[in-house]
Design a protein around this motif. Sequence first.
Motif, PDB file in Angstrom:
ATOM      1  N   ASP A 178       0.819  -1.213   0.000  1.00  0.00           N
ATOM      2  CA  ASP A 178       0.000   0.000   0.000  1.00  0.00           C
ATOM      3  C   ASP A 178       0.856   1.268   0.000  1.00  0.00           C
ATOM      4  O   ASP A 178       0.388   2.348   0.333  1.00  0.00           O
ATOM      5  N   SER A 184      -2.122   5.481   4.288  1.00  0.00           N
ATOM      6  CA  SER A 184      -2.575   4.678   3.163  1.00  0.00           C
ATOM      7  C   SER A 184      -3.910   4.032   3.506  1.00  0.00           C
ATOM      8  O   SER A 184      -4.411   4.161   4.622  1.00  0.00           O
ATOM      9  N   ASP A 194      -4.388   1.112   4.149  1.00  0.00           N
ATOM     10  CA  ASP A 194      -4.124   0.151   5.222  1.00  0.00           C
ATOM     11  C   ASP A 194      -3.577   0.842   6.471  1.00  0.00           C
ATOM     12  O   ASP A 194      -3.021   0.205   7.363  1.00  0.00           O
ATOM     13  N   SER A 216      -6.882   2.753  -4.408  1.00  0.00           N
ATOM     14  CA  SER A 216      -6.436   1.891  -5.500  1.00  0.00           C
ATOM     15  C   SER A 216      -7.659   1.348  -6.207  1.00  0.00           C
ATOM     16  O   SER A 216      -8.475   0.660  -5.600  1.00  0.00           O
TER      17      SER A 216
END
Length: 260
Positions: free
Chosen positions: A183, A225, A227, A259
């Motif tokens: 990530d 990110s 995550d 993403s």
Amino acid sequence: MWLVTGTQFWVIWNGVLIVTAIIAIAAALIMRKEFDRKKEKVAYNNRLLELEAKALTSQMNPHFIYNSLSTVQHLIVLNEQQKAFDYISDFSLLMRQMLNNSRKSYVALEDEIDFLTRYLELERFRFSNSFEYEFQVEDAIKVHSHCIAPMLIQPILENAIKHGMAPKKEKGMLKIAFSFHKDILECVVDDNGAGWKKTRSATSALKHESTALNIIRERLNVIKSYDDNPGKLEIIDKAANGYNDTGTLVKIFIPIINSL
């Protein structure tokens, strides 16, 4: 029929009170935790907006704008109207991209690369083609559309050109490579200039550059990110770290915000 004695009644009543108190305390703790979470989120968003506002004012060095206009003036004096027109056209597009990107929390990576390419073309023309550049994008990145926080890379390129390669007599080379690590998007800016340590010792006033680097570090620290991993910035003087070349390696670990 079952009868409740006075003692049993008080035991049951006390039990009800205890259970009610436990439920009330648990509910209060949950509400407090939710309040704290919302408070942290508001503080995070406010800090992010503050850093983005600072980024807008610091990303484009006023000297770059002044020097670009001086370049146009020089072309007009030399009667190079077509070159002046082309330069102004690219310059206006760059300014428009910068303003549009600064209003967004994230942009598509391909849009950011397009912005950086236009910036490098203008600088290469201004420095009489004294350096070349190339982008290297890992194939895995091209498969998906990745989104990152905008305007994190341009100040690094500006430093590499202005303080690294511009003073060199030889041809400069600037490589910008992108690779994907779960990530995190790693952007490596590699120049063959004078080197970070030499640049810092030879220049007494790098206030703008230092401010820009500090803002980049702060933004990478705040932006997470998808995550929940933060980014970071690493600056490596190649000659001082065993590389067979002079220059500076800057590694920017940028959190992937989205993403698709």
